[in-house]
Motif scaffolding. Structure first.
Motif, PDB file in Angstrom:
ATOM      1  N   HIS A  96       0.841  -1.185   0.000  1.00  0.00           N
ATOM      2  CA  HIS A  96       0.000   0.000   0.000  1.00  0.00           C
ATOM      3  C   HIS A  96       0.880   1.239   0.000  1.00  0.00           C
ATOM      4  O   HIS A  96       2.084   1.160   0.217  1.00  0.00           O
ATOM      5  CB  HIS A  96      -0.939   0.009   1.216  1.00  0.00           C
ATOM      6  N   GLY A  97       0.261   2.362  -0.251  1.00  0.00           N
ATOM      7  CA  GLY A  97       1.010   3.607  -0.328  1.00  0.00           C
ATOM      8  C   GLY A  97       1.177   4.053  -1.765  1.00  0.00           C
ATOM      9  O   GLY A  97       0.584   3.489  -2.691  1.00  0.00           O
ATOM     10  N   PRO A  98       1.985   5.072  -1.995  1.00  0.00           N
ATOM     11  CA  PRO A  98       2.174   5.613  -3.346  1.00  0.00           C
ATOM     12  C   PRO A  98       2.589   4.526  -4.338  1.00  0.00           C
ATOM     13  O   PRO A  98       3.445   3.696  -4.056  1.00  0.00           O
ATOM     14  CB  PRO A  98       3.306   6.637  -3.155  1.00  0.00           C
ATOM     15  N   GLY A  99       1.922   4.551  -5.489  1.00  0.00           N
ATOM     16  CA  GLY A  99       2.236   3.576  -6.518  1.00  0.00           C
ATOM     17  C   GLY A  99       1.441   2.302  -6.442  1.00  0.00           C
ATOM     18  O   GLY A  99       1.561   1.449  -7.326  1.00  0.00           O
ATOM     19  N   HIS A 100       0.618   2.147  -5.401  1.00  0.00           N
ATOM     20  CA  HIS A 100      -0.191   0.943  -5.243  1.00  0.00           C
ATOM     21  C   HIS A 100      -1.666   1.321  -5.153  1.00  0.00           C
ATOM     22  O   HIS A 100      -2.002   2.388  -4.630  1.00  0.00           O
ATOM     23  CB  HIS A 100       0.215   0.183  -3.985  1.00  0.00           C
ATOM     24  N   PRO A 101      -2.572   0.465  -5.653  1.00  0.00           N
ATOM     25  CA  PRO A 101      -3.997   0.773  -5.556  1.00  0.00           C
ATOM     26  C   PRO A 101      -4.446   0.839  -4.100  1.00  0.00           C
ATOM     27  O   PRO A 101      -3.937   0.094  -3.251  1.00  0.00           O
ATOM     28  CB  PRO A 101      -4.674  -0.412  -6.267  1.00  0.00           C
ATOM     29  N   PRO A 102      -5.388   1.721  -3.787  1.00  0.00           N
ATOM     30  CA  PRO A 102      -5.934   1.754  -2.433  1.00  0.00           C
ATOM     31  C   PRO A 102      -6.663   0.458  -2.115  1.00  0.00           C
ATOM     32  O   PRO A 102      -7.176  -0.221  -3.006  1.00  0.00           O
ATOM     33  CB  PRO A 102      -6.892   2.945  -2.457  1.00  0.00           C
ATOM     34  N   VAL A 103      -6.707   0.134  -0.825  1.00  0.00           N
ATOM     35  CA  VAL A 103      -7.317  -1.111  -0.369  1.00  0.00           C
ATOM     36  C   VAL A 103      -8.512  -0.797   0.520  1.00  0.00           C
ATOM     37  O   VAL A 103      -8.425   0.016   1.441  1.00  0.00           O
ATOM     38  CB  VAL A 103      -6.301  -1.967   0.418  1.00  0.00           C
ATOM     39  N   LEU A 104      -9.634  -1.442   0.228  1.00  0.00           N
ATOM     40  CA  LEU A 104     -10.809  -1.443   1.097  1.00  0.00           C
ATOM     41  C   LEU A 104     -10.769  -2.786   1.814  1.00  0.00           C
ATOM     42  O   LEU A 104     -11.061  -3.818   1.226  1.00  0.00           O
ATOM     43  CB  LEU A 104     -12.093  -1.301   0.279  1.00  0.00           C
ATOM     44  N   MET A 105     -10.372  -2.763   3.079  1.00  0.00           N
ATOM     45  CA  MET A 105     -10.067  -4.006   3.777  1.00  0.00           C
ATOM     46  C   MET A 105     -11.229  -4.460   4.651  1.00  0.00           C
ATOM     47  O   MET A 105     -11.805  -3.666   5.391  1.00  0.00           O
ATOM     48  CB  MET A 105      -8.805  -3.848   4.633  1.00  0.00           C
ATOM     49  N   GLY A 106     -11.541  -5.740   4.557  1.00  0.00           N
ATOM     50  CA  GLY A 106     -12.630  -6.302   5.327  1.00  0.00           C
ATOM     51  C   GLY A 106     -12.324  -6.367   6.807  1.00  0.00           C
ATOM     52  O   GLY A 106     -11.207  -6.697   7.223  1.00  0.00           O
ATOM     53  N   ALA A 107     -13.310  -6.039   7.621  1.00  0.00           N
ATOM     54  CA  ALA A 107     -13.183  -6.091   9.077  1.00  0.00           C
ATOM     55  C   ALA A 107     -14.590  -6.136   9.660  1.00  0.00           C
ATOM     56  O   ALA A 107     -15.553  -5.725   9.016  1.00  0.00           O
ATOM     57  CB  ALA A 107     -12.429  -4.877   9.608  1.00  0.00           C
ATOM     58  N   LEU A 108     -14.692  -6.632  10.886  1.00  0.00           N
ATOM     59  CA  LEU A 108     -15.987  -6.666  11.560  1.00  0.00           C
ATOM     60  C   LEU A 108     -15.909  -6.081  12.964  1.00  0.00           C
ATOM     61  O   LEU A 108     -16.760  -5.280  13.351  1.00  0.00           O
ATOM     62  CB  LEU A 108     -16.514  -8.104  11.629  1.00  0.00           C
ATOM     63  N   THR A 109     -14.894  -6.466  13.710  1.00  0.00           N
ATOM     64  CA  THR A 109     -14.798  -6.040  15.109  1.00  0.00           C
ATOM     65  C   THR A 109     -13.967  -4.761  15.232  1.00  0.00           C
ATOM     66  O   THR A 109     -13.213  -4.408  14.322  1.00  0.00           O
ATOM     67  CB  THR A 109     -14.125  -7.126  15.949  1.00  0.00           C
ATOM     68  N   PRO A 110     -14.069  -4.078  16.386  1.00  0.00           N
ATOM     69  CA  PRO A 110     -13.221  -2.904  16.590  1.00  0.00           C
ATOM     70  C   PRO A 110     -11.737  -3.205  16.432  1.00  0.00           C
ATOM     71  O   PRO A 110     -10.995  -2.416  15.829  1.00  0.00           O
ATOM     72  CB  PRO A 110     -13.570  -2.475  18.015  1.00  0.00           C
ATOM     73  N   GLY A 111     -11.290  -4.349  16.959  1.00  0.00           N
ATOM     74  CA  GLY A 111      -9.883  -4.709  16.821  1.00  0.00           C
ATOM     75  C   GLY A 111      -9.476  -4.885  15.374  1.00  0.00           C
ATOM     76  O   GLY A 111      -8.381  -4.472  14.969  1.00  0.00           O
ATOM     77  N   GLU A 112     -10.337  -5.499  14.571  1.00  0.00           N
ATOM     78  CA  GLU A 112     -10.036  -5.686  13.160  1.00  0.00           C
ATOM     79  C   GLU A 112     -10.029  -4.347  12.419  1.00  0.00           C
ATOM     80  O   GLU A 112      -9.220  -4.138  11.505  1.00  0.00           O
ATOM     81  CB  GLU A 112     -11.043  -6.638  12.529  1.00  0.00           C
ATOM     82  N   ILE A 113     -10.917  -3.448  12.791  1.00  0.00           N
ATOM     83  CA  ILE A 113     -10.928  -2.123  12.166  1.00  0.00           C
ATOM     84  C   ILE A 113      -9.616  -1.396  12.455  1.00  0.00           C
ATOM     85  O   ILE A 113      -9.015  -0.778  11.567  1.00  0.00           O
ATOM     86  CB  ILE A 113     -12.138  -1.308  12.666  1.00  0.00           C
ATOM     87  N   MET A 114      -9.142  -1.484  13.685  1.00  0.00           N
ATOM     88  CA  MET A 114      -7.873  -0.861  14.032  1.00  0.00           C
ATOM     89  C   MET A 114      -6.722  -1.482  13.241  1.00  0.00           C
ATOM     90  O   MET A 114      -5.837  -0.776  12.750  1.00  0.00           O
ATOM     91  CB  MET A 114      -7.634  -0.989  15.539  1.00  0.00           C
ATOM     92  N   ALA A 115      -6.754  -2.804  13.089  1.00  0.00           N
ATOM     93  CA  ALA A 115      -5.697  -3.481  12.339  1.00  0.00           C
ATOM     94  C   ALA A 115      -5.735  -3.087  10.867  1.00  0.00           C
ATOM     95  O   ALA A 115      -4.687  -2.868  10.242  1.00  0.00           O
ATOM     96  CB  ALA A 115      -5.832  -4.992  12.495  1.00  0.00           C
ATOM     97  N   ALA A 116      -6.935  -3.001  10.292  1.00  0.00           N
ATOM     98  CA  ALA A 116      -7.057  -2.611   8.892  1.00  0.00           C
ATOM     99  C   ALA A 116      -6.478  -1.214   8.670  1.00  0.00           C
ATOM    100  O   ALA A 116      -5.761  -0.972   7.693  1.00  0.00           O
ATOM    101  CB  ALA A 116      -8.516  -2.654   8.459  1.00  0.00           C
TER     102      ALA A 116
END
Length: 207
Positions: A96-116
């Protein structure tokens, strides 16, 4: 593009068994004003669909690849023309970052959202959204007021309105809108569903 400035409020998930029909579905949606589409890599010849759709829609179209599970998936989808990548859950080794496509990352819990977020997600795909519904999304807005969240899974026109009202940045919709169009079904019926979707959501937001 900043996360809060996603250029669409509806992300259509195209998944089908007929590559020609899947391509026609993406193009029909664009003609009907639903211009942001994610072609699932589980679609028959998905990379071909992405490549042809990119050629037809041009370099600026919001066309992505979904069901991205690995860095290899990401690389192949990017080479085919995907402008963004969507994962069903946490996939922490995607570049991720410059030169790479943006990512919409799957998550469900608050912890997973923080990790994403830590792993560079442009936005969080809240999946499956049907697990908690709009009330769960509204609760997540308290600790994550600025995180772009896109509910996916069990979204139809009615629940889309409810999720957008509860604070969704956008909503992802699949079979309730696509029906069997990407399997070779009636494209005229798809146009009618797309028009109904846009008119239903028009009272709240632009699609």
């Amino acid at each position: 593009m900043r996360p809060a400035e996603l250029p669409y409020r509806t992300l259509v998930i195209v998944r089908g068994t007929d590559r020609g029909a899947a391509l026609r579905t993406v193009l029909t949606l664009a003609e009907e004003g639903l211009t942001a589409s994610e072609v699932s890599l589980t679609t028959t010849d998905a990379l071909w669909v992405i490549e042809q759709a990119r050629r037809e829609l041009g370099p600026d179209a919001d066309l992505g690849a979904g069901t991205v599970l690995t860095a290899d998936d990401a690389a192949r989808a990017t080479d085919a023309g995907a402008g963004f990548l969507v994962t069903p859950g946490l996939v922490t080794d995607l570049p991720h970052g410059p030169g790479h496509p943006p990512v919409l990352m799957g998550a469900l819990t608050p912890g997973e959202i923080m990790a994403a977020t830590r792993h560079g997600a442009l936005a969080v795909k809240l999946f499956p959204a049907s697990h908690g519904g709009p009330a769960y999304l509204a609760a997540l807005r308290t600790p994550f007021p600025d995180t772009p969240i896109i509910p996916v899974g069990g979204i139809d026109a009615a629940t889309a309105l409810a999720h957008l009202t509860a604070g969704a940045t956008a909503v992802g919709v699949g079979s309730p809108l696509i029906g069997d169009a990407a399997d070779g079904g009636d494209q005229h019926a798809l146009r009618a569903r797309a028009a109904h979707w846009r008119s239903t959501l028009a009272a709240v937001v632009a699609t």
